[in-house]
Design a protein around this motif. Structure first.
Motif, PDB file in Angstrom:
ATOM      1  N   ILE A 141       0.846  -1.206   0.000  1.00  0.00           N
ATOM      2  CA  ILE A 141       0.000   0.000   0.000  1.00  0.00           C
ATOM      3  C   ILE A 141       0.878   1.252   0.000  1.00  0.00           C
ATOM      4  N   PHE A 142       1.965   1.211   0.771  1.00  0.00           N
ATOM      5  CA  PHE A 142       2.864   2.378   0.824  1.00  0.00           C
ATOM      6  C   PHE A 142       3.442   2.719  -0.556  1.00  0.00           C
ATOM      7  N   GLU A 143       3.511   1.718  -1.448  1.00  0.00           N
ATOM      8  CA  GLU A 143       3.972   1.970  -2.821  1.00  0.00           C
ATOM      9  C   GLU A 143       2.938   2.774  -3.609  1.00  0.00           C
ATOM     10  N   ARG A 144       1.693   2.768  -3.111  1.00  0.00           N
ATOM     11  CA  ARG A 144       0.602   3.356  -3.895  1.00  0.00           C
ATOM     12  C   ARG A 144      -0.174   4.428  -3.117  1.00  0.00           C
ATOM     13  N   LEU A 145       0.501   5.104  -2.222  1.00  0.00           N
ATOM     14  CA  LEU A 145      -0.204   6.084  -1.375  1.00  0.00           C
ATOM     15  C   LEU A 145      -0.900   7.184  -2.180  1.00  0.00           C
ATOM     16  N   ASP A 146      -0.384   7.471  -3.366  1.00  0.00           N
ATOM     17  CA  ASP A 146      -0.982   8.521  -4.201  1.00  0.00           C
ATOM     18  C   ASP A 146      -2.375   8.153  -4.706  1.00  0.00           C
ATOM     19  N   ALA A 147      -2.741   6.882  -4.571  1.00  0.00           N
ATOM     20  CA  ALA A 147      -4.030   6.446  -5.107  1.00  0.00           C
ATOM     21  C   ALA A 147      -5.218   7.086  -4.384  1.00  0.00           C
ATOM     22  N   VAL A 148      -4.974   7.640  -3.196  1.00  0.00           N
ATOM     23  CA  VAL A 148      -6.071   8.254  -2.443  1.00  0.00           C
ATOM     24  C   VAL A 148      -5.738   9.715  -2.127  1.00  0.00           C
ATOM     25  N   ASP A 149      -6.712  10.572  -2.359  1.00  0.00           N
ATOM     26  CA  ASP A 149      -6.557  11.995  -2.068  1.00  0.00           C
ATOM     27  C   ASP A 149      -7.346  12.327  -0.795  1.00  0.00           C
ATOM     28  N   ALA A 150      -6.614  12.676   0.263  1.00  0.00           N
ATOM     29  CA  ALA A 150      -7.279  12.940   1.550  1.00  0.00           C
ATOM     30  C   ALA A 150      -7.666  14.413   1.735  1.00  0.00           C
ATOM     31  N   LYS A 151      -7.451  15.229   0.699  1.00  0.00           N
ATOM     32  CA  LYS A 151      -7.743  16.664   0.850  1.00  0.00           C
ATOM     33  C   LYS A 151      -9.191  16.989   1.237  1.00  0.00           C
ATOM     34  N   PRO A 152     -10.172  16.246   0.696  1.00  0.00           N
ATOM     35  CA  PRO A 152     -11.565  16.611   1.031  1.00  0.00           C
ATOM     36  C   PRO A 152     -11.860  16.665   2.533  1.00  0.00           C
ATOM     37  N   ILE A 153     -11.152  15.880   3.337  1.00  0.00           N
ATOM     38  CA  ILE A 153     -11.460  15.887   4.778  1.00  0.00           C
ATOM     39  C   ILE A 153     -10.594  16.886   5.543  1.00  0.00           C
TER      40      ILE A 153
END
Ligand code: ZN
Length: 500
Positions: A187-199
């Motif tokens: 998962i750490f290889e793919r952290l960009d897959a999720v954008d946490a900005k909305p929260i």
């Protein structure tokens, strides 16, 4: 049942004193003005002493013996047999530790809290090390006094998770670690897959409060027997089955803190509110262990509150409350944002995927320190090595490493594993609930939580402390605690989100 009744009547005073102490503690953390501190400390000390003396007295021992001899023929499941069983366990715990040791632990941990807070603030482990050595020495004395057959840690763990053994926890952790460490790395290889900005936006605190309250009421937290207030550290406390309160804290720039904090505490509170009314005013009301308690807060917070179905129901309303912030964020983006995984160094900020690695590290260090296989002075290095091995990161400072948690300074050694046990059990209980009542996920998607709450009430909550955690787990799920279900849950949910 004369003798059992006598025991119950005698213990009712102890229970009322403890409930009153809880009320004083709640007030202290919510509404008490700063000037009240000194008087409150005296009030708490006096009531604690009276409650303790009454409970550990020979009278309790005599009443217990007489009640036990009267139980012949009473089934294991009866309230009477459970009362004797559970009170005997509590009585043994409290009477085995000599008063001298109780007092020394109290004195040392009061000092240690201040020293720890300053050491953390100044990132100075050396300043904390001497008193930490003393605390571990006192913990060894406590374990000797309580007694154990296999591992010293067993005696300390038992205070939080009755009858759980260190070897069982090791077996569970060893199995999980093998699968979890590579999964986290992927998962750490793919952290960009999720954008946490909305929260991470500005969310008006009053509107957060109104929305959060609506959610927990709808889940089934009974506000005629509870209430929610603000405090620095969120907690749940109860003064009766019919008065179980929670607190929360609001962050104006981070939506999940209050929202999921409230759901978490409401999970604890619904468990306490769910004890059978016949257990009210007895030591059997409440939760059976910290692990089972945490299974309920985690079930409601994570499995329910961070699910797609839950937000299909609640998201349109949340968008109406925060149109500027969330109007253009769709439900799928929001679902991903609230489930983002991060390389956090800090346990309390950790997500569902990495959380248990933080716990394993602490559990291993606690055992090594207790059994003197690791010297306190070498502990920060051991901490950092494990962080690197499990999470692939090394804390740049001890403040973000070994100094982050309050637990050790308070003498709470053996407590940490219960967080993970709660995570494992949450999925085991959920799986069984859905097996028994297959409509539960769809009901949640419609905003109907009564089928889930009803199942939990029937199978877990109403029993209070009548069954030890392992007994309850077997009764409810038909098998002992395991990590297979938890890992399957994580993989299904997070492979979908992160595409691993
Ligand atoms: Zn909790």
């Amino acid at each position: 049942m004369d003798k059992v009744q006598q025991l119950k009547t005698y213990l009712a005073d102890v229970v009322r004193l403890q409930q009153t102490l809880a009320l004083l503690g709640w007030d202290q953390q919510t509404y008490m003005p700063p000037g009240g501190v000194a008087a409150r400390a005296e009030q708490v000390a006096t009531l604690s002493r009276i409650a303790h003396e009454k409970f550990v007295s020979d009278e309790t021992g005599r009443l217990l013996q007489e009640a036990a001899s009267e139980l012949d023929g009473q089934g294991y499941d009866s309230d009477e047999a459970a009362l004797v069983r559970v009170v005997q366990h509590d009585y043994d715990l409290e009477t085995r530790i000599p008063t001298r040791l109780v007092e020394e632990i109290a004195r040392t941990t009061i000092q240690a809290h201040e020293i720890w807070a300053n050491a953390r603030e100044g990132n100075n482990f050396a300043a904390f090390a001497p008193i930490l050595e003393k605390i571990y020495d006192l913990m060894r004395q406590q374990a000797q006094a309580l007694g154990y057959t296999d591992r010293m840690y067993d005696a300390l763990l038992d205070r939080y998770e009755p009858h759980m053994k260190t070897a069982d926890v090791e077996r569970l952790f060893d199995g999980l670690r093998q699968e979890l460490v590579p999964f986290v790395a992927a998962i750490f290889e793919r952290l960009d897959a999720v954008d946490a900005k909305p929260i991470h936006q500005d969310f008006d605190v009053d509107r957060q409060a109104e929305f959060g309250l609506k959610v927990i009421k709808q889940l089934g937290y009974d506000m005629t027997r509870g209430r929610q207030d603000k405090s620095v550290h969120p907690f749940t406390t109860g003064f009766s089955v019919n008065d179980v309160r929670i607190t929360t804290r609001y962050m104006p720039d981070y939506l999940p803190a209050a929202l999921f904090g409230s759901i978490h505490e409401a999970g604890h509170a619904m468990y306490e509110q769910g004890s059978a009314q016949s257990l009210e005013g007895t030591p059997l009301a409440g939760g059976t262990s910290l692990g089972v308690h945490e299974s309920q807060s985690r079930l409601w917070e994570n499995i329910v509150g961070r699910s797609r179905g839950f937000w299909h129901h609640f998201y349109p309303e949340l968008q109406r409350v925060f149109p500027d912030q969330l109007g253009k964020v769709d439900v799928e983006q929001f679902y991903r944002a609230i489930n983002f995984v991060s390389r956090s160094l800090i346990r309390v900020e950790a997500d569902e995927v990495t959380y248990n690695l933080h716990i394993m590290l602490r559990f291993e260090l606690e055992n090594a320190l207790l059994e003197e296989k690791l010297a306190v002075k070498d502990a920060p290095e051991a901490w950092n090595e494990k962080m690197q091995a499990y999470l692939g990161i090394t804390p740049p400072t001890d403040r973000e490493g070994i100094l982050q948690d309050i637990h050790w300074s308070g003498g709470s050694v053996g407590y940490f594993p219960t967080y993970s046990l709660g995570n494992f059990l949450s999925v085991q209980f959920w799986d069984k609930a859905v097996m028994d009542v297959p409509s539960i996920p769809a009901d949640i998607g419609r905003g109907d939580f009564s089928t889930l709450l009803g199942w939990l009430q029937q199978n877990i909550y109403r029993h209070g402390r009548k069954y030890w955690p392992a007994e309850l787990t077997e009764r409810v799920t038909g098998e002992p605690m395991q990590t297979r279900s938890f890992m399957r849950y994580l993989k299904a949910k997070y492979s979908d989100i992160y595409g691993t």
